[in-house]
Design a protein around this motif. Structure first.
Motif, PDB file in Angstrom:
ATOM      1  N   LEU A 161       0.851  -1.250   0.175  1.00  0.00           N
ATOM      2  CA  LEU A 161       0.003   0.033  -0.029  1.00  0.00           C
ATOM      3  C   LEU A 161       0.818   1.379  -0.042  1.00  0.00           C
ATOM      4  CD1 LEU A 161      -2.846  -0.749   2.528  1.00  0.00           C
ATOM      5  CD2 LEU A 161      -3.034  -0.558   0.060  1.00  0.00           C
ATOM      6  N   MET A 162       1.878   1.140   0.875  1.00  0.00           N
ATOM      7  CA  MET A 162       2.898   2.284   0.851  1.00  0.00           C
ATOM      8  C   MET A 162       3.929   2.525  -0.081  1.00  0.00           C
ATOM      9  SD  MET A 162       1.519   3.576   3.516  1.00  0.00           S
ATOM     10  CE  MET A 162       2.950   4.964   4.169  1.00  0.00           C
ATOM     11  N   GLY A 163       4.080   1.347  -0.843  1.00  0.00           N
ATOM     12  CA  GLY A 163       5.207   1.390  -1.858  1.00  0.00           C
ATOM     13  C   GLY A 163       6.530   1.567  -1.251  1.00  0.00           C
ATOM     14  N   ARG A 164       7.006   0.977  -0.195  1.00  0.00           N
ATOM     15  CA  ARG A 164       8.106   1.078   0.502  1.00  0.00           C
ATOM     16  C   ARG A 164       8.388  -0.278   1.270  1.00  0.00           C
ATOM     17  NH1 ARG A 164      12.893   2.440   1.229  1.00  0.00           N
ATOM     18  NH2 ARG A 164      13.464   3.841   2.452  1.00  0.00           N
ATOM     19  N   GLN A 165       9.575  -0.811   0.973  1.00  0.00           N
ATOM     20  CA  GLN A 165       9.972  -2.078   1.490  1.00  0.00           C
ATOM     21  C   GLN A 165      10.108  -1.962   2.975  1.00  0.00           C
ATOM     22  OE1 GLN A 165      13.717  -3.580   0.404  1.00  0.00           O
ATOM     23  NE2 GLN A 165      13.016  -5.499   0.070  1.00  0.00           N
ATOM     24  N   ASN A 166      10.796  -0.873   3.198  1.00  0.00           N
ATOM     25  CA  ASN A 166      11.405  -0.742   4.928  1.00  0.00           C
ATOM     26  C   ASN A 166      10.178   0.288   5.280  1.00  0.00           C
ATOM     27  OD1 ASN A 166      12.391  -0.345   7.101  1.00  0.00           O
ATOM     28  ND2 ASN A 166      14.456   0.546   6.319  1.00  0.00           N
ATOM     29  N   LEU A 167       9.583  -0.132   6.366  1.00  0.00           N
ATOM     30  CA  LEU A 167       8.591   0.397   7.119  1.00  0.00           C
ATOM     31  C   LEU A 167       8.925   1.019   8.492  1.00  0.00           C
ATOM     32  CD1 LEU A 167       5.542  -1.959   6.418  1.00  0.00           C
ATOM     33  CD2 LEU A 167       5.983   0.395   5.160  1.00  0.00           C
ATOM     34  N   GLN A 168      10.191   0.629   8.739  1.00  0.00           N
ATOM     35  CA  GLN A 168      10.775   0.950  10.053  1.00  0.00           C
ATOM     36  C   GLN A 168      10.595   2.272  10.639  1.00  0.00           C
ATOM     37  OE1 GLN A 168      14.973   0.390  10.650  1.00  0.00           O
ATOM     38  NE2 GLN A 168      14.799   0.991  12.797  1.00  0.00           N
ATOM     39  N   MET A 169      10.789   3.463   9.805  1.00  0.00           N
ATOM     40  CA  MET A 169      10.553   4.565   9.997  1.00  0.00           C
ATOM     41  C   MET A 169       8.932   5.237  10.198  1.00  0.00           C
ATOM     42  SD  MET A 169      12.866   5.535  11.652  1.00  0.00           S
ATOM     43  CE  MET A 169      12.607   7.249  12.281  1.00  0.00           C
ATOM     44  N   TYR A 170       7.908   4.325   9.319  1.00  0.00           N
ATOM     45  CA  TYR A 170       6.696   4.756   9.242  1.00  0.00           C
ATOM     46  C   TYR A 170       6.182   4.177  10.466  1.00  0.00           C
ATOM     47  CZ  TYR A 170       6.229   5.669   4.443  1.00  0.00           C
ATOM     48  OH  TYR A 170       6.334   6.520   3.149  1.00  0.00           O
ATOM     49  N   LYS A 171       6.733   3.687  11.425  1.00  0.00           N
ATOM     50  CA  LYS A 171       5.881   3.281  12.779  1.00  0.00           C
ATOM     51  C   LYS A 171       5.284   4.448  13.319  1.00  0.00           C
ATOM     52  CE  LYS A 171       8.762  -1.001  14.132  1.00  0.00           C
ATOM     53  NZ  LYS A 171       9.448  -1.251  15.186  1.00  0.00           N
ATOM     54  N   GLY A 172       4.139   4.137  13.838  1.00  0.00           N
ATOM     55  CA  GLY A 172       3.099   5.115  14.426  1.00  0.00           C
ATOM     56  C   GLY A 172       2.580   6.194  13.339  1.00  0.00           C
ATOM     57  N   TRP A 173       3.069   6.029  12.059  1.00  0.00           N
ATOM     58  CA  TRP A 173       2.333   6.840  11.029  1.00  0.00           C
ATOM     59  C   TRP A 173       0.830   6.607  10.783  1.00  0.00           C
ATOM     60  CZ3 TRP A 173      -0.181   6.452   6.272  1.00  0.00           C
ATOM     61  CH2 TRP A 173      -0.155   7.549   5.432  1.00  0.00           C
ATOM     62  N   ARG A 174      -0.016   7.701  10.792  1.00  0.00           N
ATOM     63  CA  ARG A 174      -1.462   7.532  10.554  1.00  0.00           C
ATOM     64  C   ARG A 174      -1.795   8.386   9.397  1.00  0.00           C
ATOM     65  NH1 ARG A 174      -2.042   8.445  16.202  1.00  0.00           N
ATOM     66  NH2 ARG A 174      -2.400   6.350  17.255  1.00  0.00           N
ATOM     67  N   GLY A 175      -2.710   7.725   8.507  1.00  0.00           N
ATOM     68  CA  GLY A 175      -3.156   8.761   7.406  1.00  0.00           C
ATOM     69  C   GLY A 175      -4.413   7.969   6.693  1.00  0.00           C
ATOM     70  N   ASP A 176      -5.095   8.708   5.888  1.00  0.00           N
ATOM     71  CA  ASP A 176      -6.277   8.198   5.315  1.00  0.00           C
ATOM     72  C   ASP A 176      -5.772   7.545   3.884  1.00  0.00           C
ATOM     73  OD1 ASP A 176      -5.964  10.307   3.744  1.00  0.00           O
ATOM     74  OD2 ASP A 176      -7.752  11.403   4.488  1.00  0.00           O
ATOM     75  N   GLU A 177      -7.049   7.107   3.145  1.00  0.00           N
ATOM     76  CA  GLU A 177      -6.573   6.292   2.079  1.00  0.00           C
ATOM     77  C   GLU A 177      -5.905   7.391   1.017  1.00  0.00           C
ATOM     78  OE1 GLU A 177      -8.785   3.741  -1.396  1.00  0.00           O
ATOM     79  OE2 GLU A 177      -9.906   4.661   0.168  1.00  0.00           O
ATOM     80  N   ALA A 178      -6.363   8.718   1.063  1.00  0.00           N
ATOM     81  CA  ALA A 178      -5.658   9.735   0.036  1.00  0.00           C
ATOM     82  C   ALA A 178      -4.197   9.832   0.480  1.00  0.00           C
ATOM     83  CB  ALA A 178      -6.558  11.242   0.370  1.00  0.00           C
ATOM     84  N   ALA A 179      -3.755  10.055   1.895  1.00  0.00           N
ATOM     85  CA  ALA A 179      -2.474  10.009   2.506  1.00  0.00           C
ATOM     86  C   ALA A 179      -1.533   8.968   2.047  1.00  0.00           C
ATOM     87  CB  ALA A 179      -2.496  10.319   3.828  1.00  0.00           C
ATOM     88  N   VAL A 180      -2.337   7.466   2.151  1.00  0.00           N
ATOM     89  CA  VAL A 180      -1.629   6.460   1.838  1.00  0.00           C
ATOM     90  C   VAL A 180      -1.212   6.488   0.233  1.00  0.00           C
ATOM     91  CG1 VAL A 180      -1.753   4.245   1.765  1.00  0.00           C
ATOM     92  CG2 VAL A 180      -2.305   5.197   3.695  1.00  0.00           C
ATOM     93  N   ALA A 181      -2.152   6.959  -0.561  1.00  0.00           N
ATOM     94  CA  ALA A 181      -1.949   6.793  -1.926  1.00  0.00           C
ATOM     95  C   ALA A 181      -0.815   8.032  -2.319  1.00  0.00           C
ATOM     96  CB  ALA A 181      -3.223   7.237  -2.680  1.00  0.00           C
ATOM     97  N   ALA A 182      -0.837   9.011  -1.683  1.00  0.00           N
ATOM     98  CA  ALA A 182       0.191   9.911  -1.776  1.00  0.00           C
ATOM     99  C   ALA A 182       1.689   9.587  -1.667  1.00  0.00           C
ATOM    100  CB  ALA A 182       0.001  11.336  -1.149  1.00  0.00           C
ATOM    101  N   GLN A 183       1.834   8.718  -0.401  1.00  0.00           N
ATOM    102  CA  GLN A 183       3.071   8.065  -0.065  1.00  0.00           C
ATOM    103  C   GLN A 183       3.552   6.964  -1.260  1.00  0.00           C
ATOM    104  OE1 GLN A 183       5.029   8.324   2.708  1.00  0.00           O
ATOM    105  NE2 GLN A 183       4.271  10.345   2.601  1.00  0.00           N
ATOM    106  N   PHE A 184       2.322   6.138  -1.676  1.00  0.00           N
ATOM    107  CA  PHE A 184       2.916   5.539  -2.732  1.00  0.00           C
ATOM    108  C   PHE A 184       3.393   6.030  -3.925  1.00  0.00           C
ATOM    109  CE2 PHE A 184       1.708   2.748  -6.541  1.00  0.00           C
ATOM    110  CZ  PHE A 184       2.037   1.509  -6.013  1.00  0.00           C
ATOM    111  N   GLU A 185       2.610   6.985  -4.610  1.00  0.00           N
ATOM    112  CA  GLU A 185       2.954   7.703  -5.689  1.00  0.00           C
ATOM    113  C   GLU A 185       4.332   8.301  -5.646  1.00  0.00           C
ATOM    114  OE1 GLU A 185       1.706   7.506  -8.699  1.00  0.00           O
ATOM    115  OE2 GLU A 185       0.052   6.278  -7.828  1.00  0.00           O
TER     116      GLU A 185
END
Length: 275
Positions: A161-185
């Motif tokens: 969903l995030m388009g990122r192999q390493n999620l270590q520094m995403y811990k605690g990140w919250r966002g709606d579907e639009a924010a997730v899509a922005a991260q992926f792009e």
């Protein structure tokens, strides 16, 4: 007696010629200036934006040091004369040869375990978990929202969903579907430009170019792409982190993110020197 003689008498204290009344109106007083120490302290006080930038620079320097150490270790241990196949595992500078690790063309990647379909309903539940619980709390997501899937399954789905192999520094990140899509792009743009878009996720590179690109987007936007965003800048760290049980985790901001990474990298460097 001369009436003016007392004016020049040695009996009068010198201070009598410089009373406070003589300069009370400020006509001859020097202009008021700020205390030098106070002015210097005010000038030296780091501004939030400058402090965050310095922390990111420190994190980048620590990462570069770590990557150089990794390359030296690869050059020392990866290639073995007894195993001819290892000669093409790494490049001359110690960076990985990605082609070495790709399966030969035509290789069928099969699993003994039947693949369970990932439905749109389950995807929406995972997005709800990211928005309410935050990335990293995969065990709670599995227990509360998706009991048919393991925490590790949800971690892998979140990587997609995030388009990122390493999620270590995403811990605690919250966002709606639009924010997730922005991260992926954003991650996809970086990956395609640098040749680091593998299996629909942004992966690390030995040269640190992925990190530089991520930091550049942070500097340009101030808070990353999307609402309440934070990015993974711990390039090259393990992609398989365990879920966290912390309550009320706030969204990670760039400064806190860089501080956390700098601290982690400092610990890693210290451990390396001990070894």
């Amino acid at each position: 007696m001369d009436p003016t003689s007392d004016i020049f008498s040695d009996d009068l204290p010198p201070a009598s010629l410089h009373t406070d009344d003589a300069v009370s109106d400020g006509a001859c007083a020097p202009p008021q200036q700020a205390e030098p120490a106070a002015a210097a302290a005010a000038a030296a006080t780091p501004q939030p934006a400058a402090q965050a930038h310095d922390e990111l620079d420190l994190a980048a320097a620590l990462l570069a040091e770590r990557q150089e150490w990794i390359k030296r270790m690869r050059l020392q241990f990866c290639v073995r004369k007894a195993f001819a196949g290892t000669s093409s595992m790494i490049h001359a500078d110690g960076s990985l040869n990605q082609d070495y690790f790709r399966p030969p063309k035509g290789t069928a990647l099969v699993s003994d375990t039947p693949q369970r379909a990932w439905t749109d309903t389950e995807r929406r539940k995972l997005l709800h978990g990211i928005a309410t619980l935050g990335i990293g709390r995969f065990r709670e997501m599995a227990e509360q929202l998706l009991p048919e899937w393991s925490p590790n399954d949800l971690r892998v789905k979140t990587m997609r969903l995030m388009g990122r192999q390493n999620l270590q520094m995403y811990k605690g990140w919250r966002g709606d579907e639009a924010a997730v899509a922005a991260q992926f792009e954003r991650n996809k743009r970086i990956g395609l430009r640098l040749g680091c878009w593998k299996n629909s996720v942004l992966v690390a590179d030995d040269e640190g170019k992925v990190l530089e690109a991520i930091l550049a987007t942070e500097d340009a936007s101030g808070s990353g792409s999307g609402s309440g965003t934070a990015v993974s800048v711990a390039n090259g760290a393990s992609a398989g982190e365990a879920g966290t049980d912390q309550e009320n985790v706030d969204p990670v901001q760039p400064s806190a993110m860089a501080s956390g990474m700098a601290s982690a990298m400092t610990s890693a460097s210290a451990a390396k020197r001990k070894r």
